[in-house]
Design a protein around this motif. Structure first.
Motif, PDB file in Angstrom:
ATOM      1  N   PRO A  43       0.806  -1.231   0.000  1.00 16.38           N
ATOM      2  CA  PRO A  43       0.000   0.000   0.000  1.00 16.38           C
ATOM      3  C   PRO A  43       0.834   1.274   0.000  1.00 16.38           C
ATOM      4  N   LYS A  44       1.976   1.251   0.661  1.00 15.86           N
ATOM      5  CA  LYS A  44       2.803   2.450   0.732  1.00 15.86           C
ATOM      6  C   LYS A  44       3.404   2.816  -0.619  1.00 15.86           C
ATOM      7  N   GLU A  45       3.472   1.848  -1.526  1.00 10.80           N
ATOM      8  CA  GLU A  45       4.048   2.100  -2.845  1.00 10.80           C
ATOM      9  C   GLU A  45       2.973   2.350  -3.909  1.00 10.80           C
ATOM     10  N   MET A  46       1.727   2.311  -3.488  1.00  6.91           N
ATOM     11  CA  MET A  46       0.645   2.514  -4.446  1.00  6.91           C
ATOM     12  C   MET A  46       0.484   3.988  -4.800  1.00  6.91           C
ATOM     13  N   ARG A  47      -0.223   4.240  -5.894  1.00  2.00           N
ATOM     14  CA  ARG A  47      -0.600   5.608  -6.220  1.00  2.00           C
ATOM     15  C   ARG A  47      -1.607   6.112  -5.179  1.00  2.00           C
ATOM     16  N   TYR A  48      -1.650   7.419  -5.052  1.00  2.00           N
ATOM     17  CA  TYR A  48      -2.492   8.023  -4.028  1.00  2.00           C
ATOM     18  C   TYR A  48      -3.961   7.638  -4.215  1.00  2.00           C
ATOM     19  N   LEU A  49      -4.430   7.620  -5.445  1.00  2.00           N
ATOM     20  CA  LEU A  49      -5.823   7.273  -5.693  1.00  2.00           C
ATOM     21  C   LEU A  49      -6.117   5.859  -5.220  1.00  2.00           C
ATOM     22  N   GLN A  84      -4.461   4.174  -2.856  1.00  3.32           N
ATOM     23  CA  GLN A  84      -4.452   4.181  -1.389  1.00  3.32           C
ATOM     24  C   GLN A  84      -5.759   4.775  -0.851  1.00  3.32           C
ATOM     25  N   TYR A  85      -6.228   5.793  -1.533  1.00  2.70           N
ATOM     26  CA  TYR A  85      -7.484   6.423  -1.098  1.00  2.70           C
ATOM     27  C   TYR A  85      -8.653   5.446  -1.224  1.00  2.70           C
ATOM     28  N   MET A  86      -8.631   4.608  -2.273  1.00  5.22           N
ATOM     29  CA  MET A  86      -9.695   3.616  -2.436  1.00  5.22           C
ATOM     30  C   MET A  86      -9.653   2.608  -1.306  1.00  5.22           C
ATOM     31  N   LEU A  87      -8.451   2.240  -0.852  1.00  3.55           N
ATOM     32  CA  LEU A  87      -8.347   1.345   0.298  1.00  3.55           C
ATOM     33  C   LEU A  87      -8.900   2.018   1.552  1.00  3.55           C
ATOM     34  N   HIS A  88      -8.691   3.318   1.650  1.00  4.95           N
ATOM     35  CA  HIS A  88      -9.276   4.071   2.767  1.00  4.95           C
ATOM     36  C   HIS A  88     -10.807   4.003   2.712  1.00  4.95           C
ATOM     37  N   LEU A  89     -11.384   4.164   1.517  1.00  2.00           N
ATOM     38  CA  LEU A  89     -12.839   4.071   1.380  1.00  2.00           C
ATOM     39  C   LEU A  89     -13.333   2.661   1.681  1.00  2.00           C
ATOM     40  N   ALA A 101       3.886  -0.990 -12.621  1.00  3.04           N
ATOM     41  CA  ALA A 101       3.600  -0.747 -11.214  1.00  3.04           C
ATOM     42  C   ALA A 101       2.225  -0.094 -11.038  1.00  3.04           C
ATOM     43  N   GLY A 102       1.873   0.816 -11.951  1.00  2.69           N
ATOM     44  CA  GLY A 102       0.585   1.493 -11.847  1.00  2.69           C
ATOM     45  C   GLY A 102      -0.586   0.534 -12.015  1.00  2.69           C
ATOM     46  N   ARG A 103      -0.459  -0.391 -12.982  1.00  2.00           N
ATOM     47  CA  ARG A 103      -1.554  -1.346 -13.206  1.00  2.00           C
ATOM     48  C   ARG A 103      -1.625  -2.353 -12.061  1.00  2.00           C
ATOM     49  N   ARG A 104      -0.499  -2.847 -11.593  1.00  2.21           N
ATOM     50  CA  ARG A 104      -0.501  -3.789 -10.486  1.00  2.21           C
ATOM     51  C   ARG A 104      -1.021  -3.125  -9.204  1.00  2.21           C
ATOM     52  N   SER A 105      -0.706  -1.859  -9.029  1.00  2.00           N
ATOM     53  CA  SER A 105      -1.232  -1.124  -7.883  1.00  2.00           C
ATOM     54  C   SER A 105      -2.753  -1.114  -7.911  1.00  2.00           C
ATOM     55  N   CYS A 106      -3.269  -0.847  -9.092  1.00  2.00           N
ATOM     56  CA  CYS A 106      -4.719  -0.813  -9.267  1.00  2.00           C
ATOM     57  C   CYS A 106      -5.321  -2.190  -9.047  1.00  2.00           C
ATOM     58  N   GLN A 107      -4.714  -3.218  -9.589  1.00  2.00           N
ATOM     59  CA  GLN A 107      -5.232  -4.571  -9.441  1.00  2.00           C
ATOM     60  C   GLN A 107      -5.197  -5.029  -7.980  1.00  2.00           C
ATOM     61  N   LYS A 135     -11.613  -8.067   6.497  1.00  2.00           N
ATOM     62  CA  LYS A 135     -10.384  -7.662   7.176  1.00  2.00           C
ATOM     63  C   LYS A 135      -9.859  -6.390   6.522  1.00  2.00           C
ATOM     64  N   SER A 136      -9.807  -5.327   7.297  1.00  4.79           N
ATOM     65  CA  SER A 136      -9.266  -4.071   6.776  1.00  4.79           C
ATOM     66  C   SER A 136      -8.108  -3.629   7.668  1.00  4.79           C
ATOM     67  N   SER A 137      -7.174  -2.938   7.064  1.00  2.00           N
ATOM     68  CA  SER A 137      -5.955  -2.568   7.784  1.00  2.00           C
ATOM     69  C   SER A 137      -5.930  -1.079   8.068  1.00  2.00           C
ATOM     70  N   SER A 138      -5.417  -0.735   9.256  1.00  2.57           N
ATOM     71  CA  SER A 138      -5.291   0.679   9.605  1.00  2.57           C
ATOM     72  C   SER A 138      -4.196   1.361   8.802  1.00  2.57           C
ATOM     73  N   VAL A 139      -3.278   0.560   8.177  1.00  5.02           N
ATOM     74  CA  VAL A 139      -2.215   1.181   7.378  1.00  5.02           C
ATOM     75  C   VAL A 139      -2.793   1.804   6.116  1.00  5.02           C
ATOM     76  N   TRP A 140      -4.033   1.483   5.795  1.00  5.65           N
ATOM     77  CA  TRP A 140      -4.658   2.077   4.621  1.00  5.65           C
ATOM     78  C   TRP A 140      -5.008   3.547   4.864  1.00  5.65           C
ATOM     79  N   ARG A 141      -4.852   3.993   6.099  1.00  4.67           N
ATOM     80  CA  ARG A 141      -5.146   5.388   6.422  1.00  4.67           C
ATOM     81  C   ARG A 141      -3.830   6.114   6.676  1.00  4.67           C
TER      82      ARG A 141
END
Length: 951
Positions: free
Chosen positions: A709-715, A717-722, A774-780, A803-809
């Protein structure tokens, strides 16, 4: 209702991948009920594809990574039905309950099944009740708890008895013969209902159900009865009850239906004042022949009159009719209404307060020599009538209270069939009180000059909910529960119970205030016998802990039929008679009444705690009401749900004939033309969302290809937050038994966050970037997490909860994306109806926190492929501190503000921004269809790189 079954349990849907990516072969059955093409963003894939396969540009079609899945857009007809059955087989629905019972769990969840009634085929009301319970049980199981849920059936009662007898009626049949037929009918209904519940996939212990006609259940019920009797809560009395002449039994208030358009023959009648109240006698010596005027909608009760009641604090007047000179005593505030009704002027000759009517005595209008006192009562009202109430203690609840207080006799002149008895006199004996009897009473009143007026009255009136015929109130020797003595303690206990929805608590409290006693005896054959014996000569009841315990033991061993099968000597053996200090057995007869079926189901909590085939665990939750004799909560939580209604808003009822067989819905039918259309549409959107997820995860292996998650694009990561926000909200909704909120949360996440927002942005990245980028794998990776969040894993209902992780925030992440979204909204609002991809966008923000956040999305001042450009969905985005002065004339301008709130309000900054949108000069790339190419025939740099890398 079906959407509640579908969307609400969608977190456990089996995923359906392509042949190369099998995760499971089927969907949950409810999710495949309807499968129409959705019109949302995710369902218009073909329109949004980057390559126009019908043009010369189609040469790049094979280079675009389009979604691929064999998950069908829809299933209908027999294919749908076959698929649902396959789901249950492959996913082991039949073994699911035993599987979770055998696994180790630290906590348990017990839901007590308020039993359905075994009087007919399954209907949508059953579906609503069972499916809501099943949703809750599966939720708790997925959370790792061991679920205890033993289904049961309410098997006794008049409806079953009547249906079992059909047109034959009880004539010529013994009680045991009636019971045998009723039991056979109930068993057949249970078999059909159980088969339907299993067909719906309800998870339960179907091999150890409880039935209220089982001997063990009946024995446990009698123990509760005995405990309540020993505490003085159950007693026998002769008092008015709701009586159904059509079914010849007493009814509880819950067994009544109020007919709003019932028509009665209402009358105004006079009771001559034989003895004037003291004040009226002293102040109106010249007034002779005063009559009390009463109004009633039940003229047939006049012969049973024992008093006329007044309101002590009201004012009363003696009125003289201008047309006849007749003197009438009525409430002063009713004068104008009565004058209009009688069509004459009414002159006031004297006034006095209600309390000054004390001591007055009237003559009964139809019974010579009978005196009728004037008595105070709090139930007198001034809304209708005359303010003076005809009181017949045998035929009214408030009337009976007056009689009890003033020691009036309670004479019943109507038998069990609703006919007048000989006590009513030769003119009335044998007539149906509410039909020809009413006409005869009115005729008698008219003949003796007591009838002032007759008129039809449309009002709400109680009917027997089974026979749909009017009931009467008549006194009868019945068994009652003294709910008045329980009220305060019960209300205190109820406050400690979690009631869902909370609004239902008020109704329960109001019910406790309203009902002072509950009639629990019924004059039928199919039920649990009240274990009482009566002395042949005195009629005195013999019932105590010794007699009831012995009968309870017999019921447990032999079933309640033994009450009729065994000789009296077996029911009352010498040792029991000795302990009871009673006379010889030949002095007694067994009682013939049975317990109200509401007592059957109301004590199911006690039976469900008994050892043996019945559930052995104390309920954590109950989905219907019940009672405990010691007023301790039998369960900490109570869930109440309403009736299923037809498309016209009417309660579905077997007696009304508007119920719908759930099998009709399963086979593609509905409860009305539009009743389930919204659910169909929502299910279609959900299916299309799942289809998009599965199609774009083709070939993706999360074990080796997932991005941290830390290497993902911001969008992303934001989707994981949602997704984390969704999981918290949906878990809270399930925990609160709020299925409707579950649906709303799911629909908002699927439609707004996924389809309309995230999917619309990431399609370009998914389809056109290199497969291993990396961008496509991040999205997948995000799509994989979302799919897990919505469906969990291929082992249906056995994988655990979301199961959701707090690191997504991450701090600043949400603010960066939501700030960009605010700018995006301003951009799209500035180009209404236009394609954002055809514009170059300039974003101007003064140096500050918002500018820094936008820099995290776009490092270079100008870019066609930055994260900010992706969010804007523009051709090119330029980030600057101020708009250039030389903007072209066709530039579209807009501005706005965004409030940044970080670290709980420690960092707050309200930042302004301005934008300028200018039609792009770039050409559309023939592969990705973005306006980022130098010429129409030339691929954009990103596509050139993608194809060269693929080569």
């Amino acid at each position: 209702m079906l959407l509640c079954r579908t969307a609400a349990v969608s977190q456990a849907v089996v995923r359906w991948g392509s042949a190369a990516r099998r995760r499971g072969a089927v969907l949950h059955p409810a999710l495949s009920v309807t499968c129409r093409r959705c019109e949302s963003v995710s369902s218009t894939e073909e329109k949004a594809q980057p390559a126009d396969v019908g043009s010369s540009q189609g040469q790049y079609r094979d280079s675009v990574l389009l979604p691929s899945t064999d998950f069908p857009m829809k299933l209908t007809g027999q294919k749908l039905l076959d698929r649902e059955l396959e789901i249950q087989r492959v996913c082991g629905f039949a073994e699911l309950y035993s599987w979770q019972r055998e696994r180790k769990a630290k906590k348990e969840f017990c839901l007590h099944d308020g039993p359905p009634y075994a009087n007919g085929d399954p209907h949508v009301g059953h579906a609503l009740n069972k499916i809501l319970k099943d949703i809750r049980n599966r939720f708790e199981m997925l959370r790792g708890r061991q679920v205890h849920y033993v289904p049961g059936w309410d098997c006794h009662g008049l409806p079953i008895e009547l249906k079992a007898l059909g047109e034959l009626g009880p004539s010529g049949l013994s009680a045991l013969e009636i019971r045998q037929k009723a039991r056979q009918f109930a068993e057949g209904a249970i078999a059909r209902q159980r088969a339907a519940f299993q067909r719906w996939g309800v998870m339960a212990d179907w091999d150890k159900c409880y039935y209220t006609f089982d001997g063990a259940y009946e024995a446990a019920q009698l123990k509760v009865f005995q405990e309540m009797h020993s505490m003085g809560l159950i007693y026998q009395d002769f008092k008015p009850v709701f009586w159904s002449p059509s079914s010849r039994t007493a009814l509880a208030e819950a067994e009544l239906e109020y007919h709003p358009e019932h028509v009665s023959k209402a009358i105004y009648a006079t009771f001559p004042l034989d003895k004037l109240p003291a004040k009226l006698a002293s102040e109106a010596e010249d007034l002779k022949g005063i009559s009390v005027l009463v109004w009633t909608t039940q003229p047939w009760t006049i012969p049973a009159n024992q008093a006329v009641c007044y309101m002590p604090n009201a004012q009363y007047s003696v009125l003289k009719r201008a047309d006849s000179g007749q003197l009438l005593l009525v409430a002063t505030e009713r004068t104008a209404a009565l004058a209009a009704l009688l069509g004459t002027e009414l002159e006031s000759k004297a006034t006095l307060t209600g309390s000054e009517l004390e001591g007055g005595v009237c003559k009964h209008p139809t019974i010579p020599g009978k005196e009728v006192p004037l008595l105070p009562a709090n139930h007198v009202t001034m809304g209708k009538g005359t303010g003076l109430v005809h009181t017949a203690p045998a035929h009214g609840m408030e009337d009976y209270s007056v009689a009890s207080h003033f020691k009036l006799s309670v004479d019943c002149m109507v038998d069990e069939e609703g006919r007048f008895t000989e006590l009513a006199g030769p003119e009335l004996a044998g007539l149906y009180a509410m039909d020809e009897g009413t006409d005869k009473v009115i005729s008698i009143l008219k003949a003796c000059g007591a009838l002032v007026r007759e008129e039809p009255c449309v009002h709400s009136y109680p009917y027997d909910w089974r026979t749909k015929k009017p009931v009467i109130i008549r006194p009868s020797q019945q068994w009652f529960i003294n709910t008045a003595s329980l009220k305060d303690k019960a209300k205190e206990v109820l406050q400690k119970v979690r009631v869902t929805p909370e609004s239902a608590r008020g109704s329960l409290l109001a019910m406790l205030d309203k009902r002072t006693y509950w009639c629990i005896s019924r004059q039928r054959s199919w039920g649990v016998p009240i274990p009482v014996f009566y002395h042949k000569d005195t009629g005195e009841a013999l019932i105590n802990k010794h007699t009831v315990s012995h009968v309870s033991a017999l019921f447990k061993e032999k079933g309640s039929d033994c009450w009729w099968e065994l000789p009296l000597e077996s029911l009352l053996p010498p040792e029991v008679l000795k302990k009871s200090k009673a006379g010889p057995v030949e002095d007694y007869v067994r009682g013939e009444d049975v317990l109200d079926i509401w007592f059957d189901s109301g004590t199911s909590w006690a039976a469900s705690r008994s050892p043996g085939p019945i559930s052995m665990w104390r309920a954590r939750t109950r989905s219907e009401a019940g009672f405990s004799p010691r007023c301790s909560p039998a369960w900490p939580s109570l869930v109440v749900h309403g009736f299923v209604v037809s498309e016209k808003g009417m309660k579905m009822s077997k007696s009304l004939g508007n119920v719908v067989d759930p099998q009709v819905v399963i086979n593609g039918g509905t409860v009305g033309p539009t009743a389930l259309q919204s659910a169909r549409d929502s299910i279609s959107k959900l299916r299309n969302t799942l289809r998009f997820l599965l199609g774009n995860l083709q070939g993706f292996d999360p074990r080796t290809q997932a991005v941290d998650p830390k290497e993902m694009r911001y969008l992303d990561q934001y989707m994981l937050h949602l997704l984390r926000d969704y999981s918290i909200k949906v878990t809270d909704a399930y925990g609160g038994f709020d299925a409707a909120r579950v649906i709303r949360v799911l629909q908002a996440f699927v439609n707004r966050d996924l389809s309309n927002f995230y999917f619309s942005i990431i399609k370009d990245r998914l389809y056109c970037e290199p497969e291993d980028s990396a961008g496509r794998r991040s999205c997948q990776t995000v799509l994989e997490e979302v799919l897990d969040g919505l469906t969990q894993s291929e082992t249906l209902f056995r994988s655990g909860w979301i199961k959701s992780s707090s690191v997504w925030r991450r701090p600043g992440l949400v603010e960066a994306v939501e700030g960009a979204c605010a700018i995006r909204d301003s951009f799209l609002a500035a180009i209404p109806g236009k394609n954002a991809a055809q514009y170059d966008l300039t974003v101007a923000i003064e140096p500050g926190l918002l500018f820094e956040l936008m820099e995290s999305l776009q490092e270079k001042p100008t870019s066609t492929c930055s994260q900010l450009t992706e969010l804007m969905m523009s051709a090119r985005t330029t980030l600057t501190s101020s708009l250039p002065r030389d903007l072209p004339s066709d530039a579209l301008l807009a501005s706005g503000n965004f409030l940044i709130n970080l670290e709980g309000g420690v960092i707050r900054e309200d930042s302004a921004y301005s934008i300028a949108a200018v039609p792009t000069c770039a050409a559309r790339c023939p592969r990705c269809r973005r306006y980022t190419s130098a010429t129409p025939d030339c691929l954009c740099p990103r596509c050139q790189s993608a194809l060269s890398g693929a080569a």
